[in-house]
Motif scaffolding. Structure first.
Motif, PDB file in Angstrom:
ATOM      1  N   ALA A  78      37.675  56.033  57.009  1.00 50.41           N
ATOM      2  CA  ALA A  78      36.759  55.194  57.776  1.00 50.41           C
ATOM      3  C   ALA A  78      37.231  55.046  59.220  1.00 50.41           C
ATOM      4  O   ALA A  78      36.435  55.100  60.168  1.00 50.41           O
ATOM      5  N   GLN A  79      38.540  54.875  59.403  1.00 50.78           N
ATOM      6  CA  GLN A  79      39.082  54.771  60.758  1.00 50.78           C
ATOM      7  C   GLN A  79      38.860  56.054  61.547  1.00 50.78           C
ATOM      8  O   GLN A  79      38.461  56.021  62.715  1.00 50.78           O
ATOM      9  N   VAL A 128      34.214  48.001  57.336  1.00 51.95           N
ATOM     10  CA  VAL A 128      33.342  47.204  58.197  1.00 51.95           C
ATOM     11  C   VAL A 128      33.200  47.862  59.568  1.00 51.95           C
ATOM     12  O   VAL A 128      32.090  47.995  60.112  1.00 51.95           O
ATOM     13  N   THR A 129      34.324  48.294  60.128  1.00 53.44           N
ATOM     14  CA  THR A 129      34.302  48.933  61.443  1.00 53.44           C
ATOM     15  C   THR A 129      33.498  50.223  61.419  1.00 53.44           C
ATOM     16  O   THR A 129      32.712  50.502  62.335  1.00 53.44           O
ATOM     17  N   MET A 130      33.699  51.021  60.391  1.00 53.07           N
ATOM     18  CA  MET A 130      32.961  52.281  60.293  1.00 53.07           C
ATOM     19  C   MET A 130      31.461  52.035  60.203  1.00 53.07           C
ATOM     20  O   MET A 130      30.659  52.746  60.828  1.00 53.07           O
ATOM     21  N   SER A 131      31.063  51.021  59.434  1.00 51.36           N
ATOM     22  CA  SER A 131      29.644  50.713  59.306  1.00 51.36           C
ATOM     23  C   SER A 131      29.026  50.406  60.666  1.00 51.36           C
ATOM     24  O   SER A 131      27.940  50.891  61.001  1.00 51.36           O
ATOM     25  N   VAL A 150      35.556  45.466  67.357  1.00 48.44           N
ATOM     26  CA  VAL A 150      35.307  44.929  66.018  1.00 48.44           C
ATOM     27  C   VAL A 150      36.510  45.174  65.110  1.00 48.44           C
ATOM     28  O   VAL A 150      36.931  44.290  64.351  1.00 48.44           O
ATOM     29  N   TYR A 151      37.076  46.359  65.211  1.00 47.89           N
ATOM     30  CA  TYR A 151      38.252  46.704  64.393  1.00 47.89           C
ATOM     31  C   TYR A 151      39.415  45.763  64.674  1.00 47.89           C
ATOM     32  O   TYR A 151      40.039  45.238  63.741  1.00 47.89           O
TER      33      TYR A 151
END
Length: 398
Positions: free
Chosen positions: A218-219, A346-349, A377-378
């Motif tokens: 995701a990161q 969450v960050t990826m979304s 956000v991250y």
């Protein structure tokens, strides 16, 4: 003599040298026309993202394991994980090259596999506290790359595909040397005892790899999907300029990367402090100089005149990401893979939605804005989870 050099040149400084040489290689690559540099950047992003997605996060996983883990699991277990990760890396790199519509499948696949081997060997080296040697290999790779790019420029061989092949060769060479060195260090410990772990422990390893890898994937999608989509929707020229701005701003994160690696190598979670402000203070002047340098470069090379704008838009996110990387390493040590994975998802979304909305419409400008917001956000979510995990730890100790 070597010992004296090691005392003078700390691992942090050596890592800065390695990153500086990588940055210099990126700078030399601006002698390519923007479209040719875009082909080089496309190969790099397919390989690096392919290694991140397919590499099962073996490097981070190995760094986060407790003392004695390798001895209890045995070499075959590590070799098996690495073998599977190489196959997945090749597949991921091939798919990303196809999605970008730019670059070479053999280069992307080969470099991705070499990066997976290097990262795994580097993690084992860092566990043995061989920071100096690992960072030296990074620096040597950067130096060879700079020299090779310079020779191509002097020979007027301004072909992004040819420069990509050189980059592939450097990745293979450094991975081979570091891998051989790690095997040599392992022999010094004598015969490895038979593995003592049972099915329960191996099953726990697989679950831990899965939880950690979801977060790392995701990161990486947050960090690099923008470049793949810029290649697809804006073309090679735009990617060449945008990727240069990204590389320049990433140099400011060097202190955060070293600090995060030291946190992951720390065996006592209670000894981990908050280094967020420290890394931001060190990153700010470097990031500002990077933007100024991009502006100067735009004057000298009109193909790259918009690079400073991308850099300026990326600057707030770069500072947030610098702090977020150290907080994420501390969160991983304190609360485990599940906490960091939740933040990364969450960050990826957020980032994927922004990339899909902005890049087809605004190209590289949209990618820069979306990236900076996603990085913010991250950092925010990581800091919030770390504070909660610290409070829980204090409550458990009370």
């Amino acid at each position: 003599m070597l010992g004296r050099v090691r005392r003078i040149v700390s691992p942090e400084r050596l890592y800065l040298v390695a990153l500086g040489l990588t940055g210099l290689a990126a700078l030399v690559s601006v002698t390519l026309p923007a479209a040719e540099r875009g082909e080089l950047a496309a190969n790099m992003v397919s390989a690096t993202v392919g290694a991140a997605l397919g590499g099962l996060s073996v490097d981070t996983f190995l760094l986060s394991r407790p003392a004695g883990w390798i001895m209890s699991r045995g070499r075959l277990w590590i070799a098996g994980i690495l073998t599977v990760s190489l196959g997945l890396t090749a597949l991921a790199a091939a798919l990303l090259t196809t999605l970008a519509g730019l670059g070479s499948h053999p280069v992307g696949i080969g470099a991705g596999c070499a990066l997976t081997v290097f990262n795994t060997a580097a993690a084992l080296g860092l566990r043995l506290k061989r920071f100096w040697f690992v960072y030296t290999m990074r620096a040597l790779g950067g130096a060879v790359l700079v020299a090779g790019y310079g020779l191509f420029w002097l020979g007027h061989r301004l072909d992004g595909g040819l420069w990509s092949v050189l980059w592939l060769g450097v990745q293979v060479a450094t991975a081979t040397v570091l891998g051989v060195a790690v095997l040599g260090w392992a022999r010094r410990f004598g015969p490895v005892p038979a593995a003592t772990a049972g099915r329960t422990e191996y099953r726990a390893d697989l679950l831990a790899v899965g939880r950690l890898h979801v977060g790392v994937c995701a990161q990486m999608l947050t960090y690099r999907l923008s470049q793949v989509l810029v290649a697809r929707f804006a073309g090679a020229g735009a990617l060449g300029v945008f990727a240069l701005a990204v590389a320049a701003l990433e140099f400011a994160q060097s202190g955060a990367v070293v600090r995060a690696q030291r946190i992951l190598a720390e065996r006592d979670p209670d000894a981990i402090g908050d280094h967020g402000r420290e890394v931001v203070r060190s990153a700010l002047p470097i990031a500002a100089l990077a933007v100024i340098g991009l502006a100067g470069l735009g004057v000298l090379a009109p193909d790259y005149r918009d690079a400073w704008i991308f850099g300026l838009l990326l600057l707030p996110g770069t500072l947030a990401l610098s702090a977020g990387k150290t907080w994420s390493a501390a969160l991983l040590k304190r609360a485990g893979e599940q906490a960091t994975t939740a933040v990364a998802l969450v960050t990826m979304s957020v980032s994927v939605v922004l990339y899909v909305l902005l890049i087809p419409w605004a190209g590289a400008l949209g990618a820069a804005v979306a990236s900076s917001v996603a990085y913010g956000v991250y950092a925010l979510r990581t800091r919030q989870r770390l504070q909660r995990s610290t409070h829980l730890l204090v409550n458990r100790m009370a």
